[in-house]
Design an enzyme around this catalytic site. Structure first.
Site, PDB file in Angstrom:
ATOM      1  CG  HIS A 182      -4.177   9.083  -5.631  1.00  0.00           C
ATOM      2  ND1 HIS A 182      -4.898   8.401  -6.175  1.00  0.00           N
ATOM      3  CD2 HIS A 182      -3.162   8.906  -5.042  1.00  0.00           C
ATOM      4  CE1 HIS A 182      -3.781   7.807  -7.069  1.00  0.00           C
ATOM      5  NE2 HIS A 182      -3.033   8.300  -6.620  1.00  0.00           N
ATOM      6  CE  LYS A 183      -4.541  10.860   0.950  1.00  0.00           C
ATOM      7  NZ  LYS A 183      -3.434  10.694  -0.476  1.00  0.00           N
TER       8      LYS A 183
END
Length: 221
Positions: A182-183
């Site tokens: 998710h980064k």
């Protein structure tokens, strides 16, 4: 799938094949030729910090940074009230007590409330840069300096973001990053710690190299 995502996937696959082809799957077997060493060197160069340590997650990076800073049982760690659970959990992992600080309109730590939460037991501040919004680091650093507190930036959600000409994660005494799916930079899982403090880096490296689920809580020295 967009072209950018496809290119990232192809580069990731190529890097994986390169590592497997060398047959050096351990962190310490490849020496300076390892992909880990290369990544650490390039990350440190990009952020302008002399030390970078790659670990398995952003949570591990937080724990290693706290250990590196000498935070332990009886200490208080100031964390924002709005964050991912790992920020507070990392403090608990080293035996410290997380203390919640209010956030401002940016959803990051409010420097004014930070002042009010400091006690004689306060040891470290963990501002979190939420969703690429960097906390007011100038004000936070000023408050921390006045009370001799260690500042560890949780920049897990702000990889590559700049703050007044400085890279997020390079402003405090240490900064930590996450590279999960998710980064901004994604490797499935992964994390890193950066710092300019050689002693903090040495202690953090020892913590990361020796940590295990049944390891005792580190003590402060």
């Amino acid at each position: 799938m967009g072209l950018a995502a496809m290119a990232t996937t192809e580069r990731g696959m190529a890097a994986t094949v390169r590592v497997l082809g060398r047959g050096e799957l351990g962190r310490f077997t490849g020496g300076d030729r390892s992909e880990v060493a290369r990544f650490e060197s390039e990350l440190a160069g990009f952020l302008g910090t002399p030390h970078a340590l790659a670990v398995n997650s952003g949570t591990s990076a937080l724990v290693a940074a706290l250990v590196g800073a000498g935070v332990g049982p009886g200490d208080e760690v100031l964390v924002p009230a709005y964050t991912w659970v790992s920020t507070a959990a990392a403090a608990l992992a080293v035996g410290a007590v997380p203390v919640l600080v209010e956030v401002d309109a940016s959803l990051t730590m409010d420097p004014a409330d930070l002042k009010d939460r400091i006690t004689p037991r306060s040891r470290a501040v963990l501002p979190v840069h939420m969703l690429n919004h960097v906390a007011d680091m100038d004000a936070i650093m000023e408050v921390a300096a006045a009370h001799d507190l260690v500042v560890i930036e949780d920049a897990c959600q702000a990889v590559g973001v700049m703050y007044r000409g400085r890279a997020a994660g390079s402003i405090g005494h240490a900064g930590v990053f996450s590279f999960n799916q998710h980064k901004n930079i994604r490797s499935g899982e992964g994390g890193a710690l950066v710092t300019r403090d050689p002693k903090l880096f040495e202690r953090a490296s020892m913590s990361a190299a020796t940590s295990a689920p049944d390891s005792p809580v580190p003590t402060r020295t």
